[in-house]
Design an enzyme around this catalytic site. Structure first.
Site, PDB file in Angstrom:
ATOM      1  N   ASP A  94       4.475  -2.624  -7.453  1.00  0.00           N
ATOM      2  CA  ASP A  94       3.262  -1.816  -7.371  1.00  0.00           C
ATOM      3  C   ASP A  94       3.555  -0.338  -7.131  1.00  0.00           C
ATOM      4  O   ASP A  94       3.064   0.533  -7.852  1.00  0.00           O
ATOM      5  CB  ASP A  94       2.351  -2.349  -6.260  1.00  0.00           C
ATOM      6  CG  ASP A  94       1.809  -3.730  -6.568  1.00  0.00           C
ATOM      7  OD1 ASP A  94       2.052  -4.217  -7.685  1.00  0.00           O
ATOM      8  OD2 ASP A  94       1.159  -4.330  -5.696  1.00  0.00           O
ATOM      9  N   ARG A 114       1.762  -2.096   9.419  1.00  0.00           N
ATOM     10  CA  ARG A 114       0.999  -1.132   8.619  1.00  0.00           C
ATOM     11  C   ARG A 114       0.485   0.072   9.414  1.00  0.00           C
ATOM     12  O   ARG A 114       0.552   1.200   8.926  1.00  0.00           O
ATOM     13  CB  ARG A 114      -0.160  -1.834   7.914  1.00  0.00           C
ATOM     14  CG  ARG A 114       0.262  -2.860   6.869  1.00  0.00           C
ATOM     15  CD  ARG A 114       0.998  -2.195   5.707  1.00  0.00           C
ATOM     16  NE  ARG A 114       1.222  -3.109   4.602  1.00  0.00           N
ATOM     17  CZ  ARG A 114       2.393  -3.516   4.179  1.00  0.00           C
ATOM     18  NH1 ARG A 114       3.491  -3.122   4.812  1.00  0.00           N
ATOM     19  NH2 ARG A 114       2.511  -4.329   3.152  1.00  0.00           N
ATOM     20  N   ASP A 166      -4.637  -5.028   3.708  1.00  0.00           N
ATOM     21  CA  ASP A 166      -3.748  -3.895   3.989  1.00  0.00           C
ATOM     22  C   ASP A 166      -4.406  -2.552   3.708  1.00  0.00           C
ATOM     23  O   ASP A 166      -4.171  -1.571   4.414  1.00  0.00           O
ATOM     24  CB  ASP A 166      -2.463  -4.015   3.169  1.00  0.00           C
ATOM     25  CG  ASP A 166      -1.538  -5.099   3.690  1.00  0.00           C
ATOM     26  OD1 ASP A 166      -1.878  -5.708   4.726  1.00  0.00           O
ATOM     27  OD2 ASP A 166      -0.492  -5.344   3.069  1.00  0.00           O
ATOM     28  N   SER A 197       4.530 -11.843  -4.285  1.00  0.00           N
ATOM     29  CA  SER A 197       4.315 -10.607  -3.545  1.00  0.00           C
ATOM     30  C   SER A 197       4.864 -10.837  -2.146  1.00  0.00           C
ATOM     31  O   SER A 197       4.408 -11.730  -1.432  1.00  0.00           O
ATOM     32  CB  SER A 197       2.822 -10.274  -3.483  1.00  0.00           C
ATOM     33  OG  SER A 197       2.602  -9.139  -2.682  1.00  0.00           O
TER      34      SER A 197
END
Length: 435
Positions: free
Chosen positions: A41, A122, A151, A203
């Site tokens: 990505d 995160r 996220d 992923s």
């Protein structure tokens, strides 16, 4: 993809809402800092940003313990994708000390299973991203989170907390790429090296706390994960045939040592990951509720974290009384929800953290655990603040506890039950009762 016109000057329009000018075109940016992992990505986002926003792209990578293999060759890859610079910051100690350990102390587990590996990392990554944006003079930040996941919320709430004026570019909410196969095609078209193929598309997110797996065959709930998907834990059936005993030292709710050897937060977790991984500890396969309203499936490997959570919980069984434990468990659910929902820097989470710090002040001591073929079991506890008394717990009579006292206690404790039963009998007409 529809052709997007990049404005040469902001003077071409006087209206700009959410980065889109009044005539429907994207507003030009000068420099964007992208949260960069080197995966599919973020690799394709670099040329996409340059193509659609006419900007320089600075890639930022946070080292939160994803491993040297994932960091190797990252600068070359970023520049090959079109980035002008790669900034890497080592955040491992801060991650464990300031994010993982507070969650551990709080006992925060999301929906009974998830130990919040990605959710804890995160906010730290996003906070540091904002700092990097200031350092390089960027006017925007970007991330590779999909519009279906949680996220994106975590990143952007953190951006709001530290610089609400920064522009945010979220390509998955703007571009016409609809899936990972489209992204692979886009990468090939722009000569961008990517680490996945169309035949195997997981992923993954890895840090010092865990490794997560999503997508591919996991999207069908009828499928059991393939064994070759797991990367940091051995299959429990192939684990050693003899158990291993590990002693975890804890001070005020936070781990400080393994087998009486004091270690830094990051070193301690690294060592436990190795120990737990070779015994197949810490595998979780679950369906969870995402922030945006849908359910998703994730498979998590959290060997060291599983050991630490077990140790902390077991030691609290000695140092917390019943009501303290119940209240802590109730608030731990809210704490976990806040972290999962991206509200790490919310005053409520910080207030709950102050409570958790206070209530675990007596949680000091050690716990010995037995690791065997995927299981973690406690074998011994020790604490100078233990509320457990061998003499009181013994079935033998003692000076402190008189067995006869239990009669009066039960009479008073059970009085509401007796009164209700007598009332029901009176109402049924079976006996006069006391009313």
């Amino acid at each position: 993809m529809n052709k997007v016109h990049v404005l040469a000057s902001d003077k071409e329009t006087t209206t700009c809402i959410n980065g889109v000018n009044g005539n429907g075109t994207l507003k030009k940016l000068n420099k964007v800092v992208l949260a960069y992992s080197g995966g599919l990505d973020t690799s394709v986002i670099v040329p996409w940003l340059r193509e659609n926003y006419g900007c320089e792209v600075v890639c930022f990578t946070a080292d939160v313990g994803q491993g040297e293999e994932e960091l190797k060759g990252l600068e070359e890859k970023a520049k090959a994708s079109g980035a002008c610079q790669l900034v890497v910051k080592d955040l491992k100690q801060e991650f464990v000390r300031d994010f993982i350990f507070p969650c551990l102390r709080a006992g925060a587990i999301y929906e009974r299973k998830y130990l919040l590996g990605t959710s804890m990392a995160r906010p730290l990554i996003a906070k540091t991203l904002v700092e990097v944006a200031k350092e390089v003079g960027a006017d925007a930040v970007s991330h590779g989170c999909t519009a279906k996941g949680s996220d994106q919320v975590i990143f952007e709430l953190t951006f709001f907390a530290f610089n609400p004026e920064l522009r945010i570019v979220a390509p998955w909410r703007e571009w016409e790429i609809r899936g990972r196969e489209d992204a692979i095609d886009y990468a090939k078209k722009h000569n961008v090296p990517v680490p996945v193929t169309k035949t195997s598309i997981y992923s993954r997110d890895r840090n010092l706390w865990h490794l997560s797996h999503e997508g591919d065959i996991l999207e069908d709930l009828a499928n059991e994960p393939n064994e070759d998907m797991y990367m940091i834990t051995i299959n429990p059936k192939d684990a050693p045939d003899r158990p291993e005993y590990v002693k975890i030292g804890i001070v005020e709710g936070l781990p400080v040592s393994i087998n009486d050897k004091e270690l830094s937060p990051a070193s301690l977790l690294t060592e436990l990951n190795k120990i737990g991984g070779k015994h197949g500890v810490g595998r979780v396969d679950m369906v969870e509720n995402r922030i945006v309203g849908m359910k998703g499936r994730g498979v998590y490997e959290t060997p060291g974290g599983t050991i630490l959570f077990t140790a902390a919980r077991e030691l609290e069984s000695l140092t917390l009384d019943r009501e303290m434990m119940q209240i802590k468990d109730i608030l731990a659910l809210k704490y976990a929800d806040l972290v999962f929902a991206g509200r790490w820097f919310d005053p409520l989470r910080e207030s709950l953290d102050a409570f958790m710090t206070e209530i675990t002040k007596t949680t000091t001591g050690s716990v010995t655990l037995k690791l065997f073929k995927g299981s973690v079991c406690v074998t011994s506890w020790e604490s100078p603040n233990s509320l457990y008394s061998k003499d009181l717990s013994s079935f033998e009579c003692g000076e402190i506890f008189n067995h006869a006292d239990a009669t009066g206690f039960i009479q008073l404790y059970g009085l509401p039950i007796k009164i209700r039963a007598m009332l029901e009998k009176r109402q049924a007409g079976t006996e006069p009762g006391i009313f």
